[in-house]
Scaffold this motif. Sequence first.
Motif, PDB file in Angstrom:
ATOM      1  N   LEU A  13       0.856  -1.171   0.367  1.00 37.38           N
ATOM      2  CA  LEU A  13      -0.066   0.030  -0.061  1.00 37.38           C
ATOM      3  C   LEU A  13       0.803   0.995   0.000  1.00 37.38           C
ATOM      4  O   LEU A  13       0.441   2.388   0.268  1.00 37.38           O
ATOM      5  N   TRP A  16      -0.317   4.099  -2.202  1.00 36.32           N
ATOM      6  CA  TRP A  16      -1.903   4.463  -2.114  1.00 36.32           C
ATOM      7  C   TRP A  16      -2.036   5.643  -1.348  1.00 36.32           C
ATOM      8  O   TRP A  16      -1.417   6.121  -0.332  1.00 36.32           O
ATOM      9  N   ALA A  30      -6.360   3.577  -4.599  1.00 30.39           N
ATOM     10  CA  ALA A  30      -5.107   3.061  -5.279  1.00 30.39           C
ATOM     11  C   ALA A  30      -4.606   4.220  -6.422  1.00 30.39           C
ATOM     12  O   ALA A  30      -5.574   4.986  -6.720  1.00 30.39           O
ATOM     13  N   ALA A  39      -6.122  -4.279  -6.487  1.00 30.80           N
ATOM     14  CA  ALA A  39      -6.772  -4.094  -5.058  1.00 30.80           C
ATOM     15  C   ALA A  39      -7.218  -5.349  -4.192  1.00 30.80           C
ATOM     16  O   ALA A  39      -6.761  -5.594  -3.001  1.00 30.80           O
ATOM     17  N   TRP A  64     -10.452   2.113  -5.803  1.00 39.18           N
ATOM     18  CA  TRP A  64      -9.544   2.459  -7.235  1.00 39.18           C
ATOM     19  C   TRP A  64     -10.468   3.136  -8.010  1.00 39.18           C
ATOM     20  O   TRP A  64     -11.825   3.230  -7.846  1.00 39.18           O
TER      21      TRP A  64
END
Length: 220
Positions: A13, A16, A30, A39, A64
């Motif tokens: 992550l 992110w 994302a 994801a 996302w």
Amino acid sequence: MKEEKNLPRPKCLDSWQEGVLSNQGIVFIAPPNLGREDAMAAYRQCESWLQAVANIWGEVRLTWVGANYGLRKLSQIPSQGNSTLILSMTEQSQNLIIPELDLDLNELYQRTHPCYLTEMVTQKVIWMNAKAIEVNRLKTPSKVIGSSCTSLWNGDSMEKMMKHLLADKFIHHFETQGYHWVDEWRREKIATVSEYGLVTVFGTECRLCETLEYHVVGVD
């Protein structure tokens, strides 16, 4: 965020973006070049970490670009009488993720709020979770599933909800008054606050409804 100091973010992550949900929780978004499959892979890799974060914040989501609802984890810290049972069920079962739904159905089934999946065109309920079954205890699941929910809406509130949902794909809080079956013939009038997400179920456009608050205001 400071609550994560003892929970270093997993490498999957790293890129992110992090944000705060308005209903108490955090969301990880994302990068534009990552999609649903990425994801889901991240969800599986760091599921225990996501659960720990959810236990702190109340809720955590992975989402996302283009996601209708994303992947969600809720806190498992007991808050009421049936929480022990819910935790026990969670520990004994593996998460079931249907890619087309972008949802963990085991987690959804065990949520403490009533949840329903309803076809957008026919208005027929096609699925309900354990809490929804409990709330509709005077009407068995076999009578609820496959039936239209149109008669439970009041005035033009369903039309307004549908219009907003089709435009925005997600409604955080929708307040309205509707009805709830008392028995085969009588309905209670109820006030509700619900969250809606537009999802595709086996090729059919549906909405996921989670009723966050409801109380009886009269008998029809």
